[in-house]
Design an enzyme around this catalytic site. Sequence first.
Site, PDB file in Angstrom:
ATOM      1  N   HIS A 109      16.254 -20.633 -33.427  1.00  0.00           N
ATOM      2  CA  HIS A 109      14.878 -21.047 -33.123  1.00  0.00           C
ATOM      3  C   HIS A 109      14.674 -21.134 -31.608  1.00  0.00           C
ATOM      4  CE1 HIS A 109      14.490 -22.218 -37.332  1.00  0.00           C
ATOM      5  NE2 HIS A 109      13.259 -22.661 -37.136  1.00  0.00           N
ATOM      6  N   HIS A 149      20.763 -28.963 -35.576  1.00  0.00           N
ATOM      7  CA  HIS A 149      21.540 -28.368 -34.488  1.00  0.00           C
ATOM      8  C   HIS A 149      22.111 -29.441 -33.584  1.00  0.00           C
ATOM      9  CE1 HIS A 149      21.054 -24.049 -34.767  1.00  0.00           C
ATOM     10  NE2 HIS A 149      19.770 -24.210 -35.045  1.00  0.00           N
TER      11      HIS A 149
END
Length: 181
Positions: A109, A149
């Site tokens: 992302h 993450h």
Amino acid sequence: MIELLANTDIGILLYIQEHIRTPWLTPVVIFITSLGNAGIFWILLSALLLVSKKTRKAGFISFLALFASLLINNLLLKNLVARMRPFDAYQALLPLVARPVDFSFPSGHTGSSFASAYVLYKRLPKKAGLAALVLAVLIGLSRLYVGVHYPSDVLAGVFTGIASGCLAQWAYQKYFTKMER
């Protein structure tokens, strides 16, 4: 050194989970993180930029940067490093979105967001380019907030994204400007 990085990474994520997550902020952050899903926002924006002759180069180079980011982050580095997602490694961390099934390092992302945003910052008027960079930062930070993450994944995504943007601009100058002449 690796242990220090791992402890710092999880410490930051647990701090976010315990002290920053709030009921009013969570839906906003989930919306922001969803803009980065499959790079769709950046793909649509790049396609929109292709419509006008004034922004066509920026849109094309952004597509190149997104493709480079896909190759570097999602196909190469994620599989090479094969880092486990933080919620799989630390049961105390609760993700706020569907659990991604691919590897964690680097953040795709963030990589795609910075790949496109960097190109747009360099190619569009400064206010538009700055808005793209701000959105890229927000998408990267959202990946920490939702717990999918590590901070080092996001930081790596920033670097690989900018590198993808630079590579795309170089490739455009080297290979595509000859076609314009």
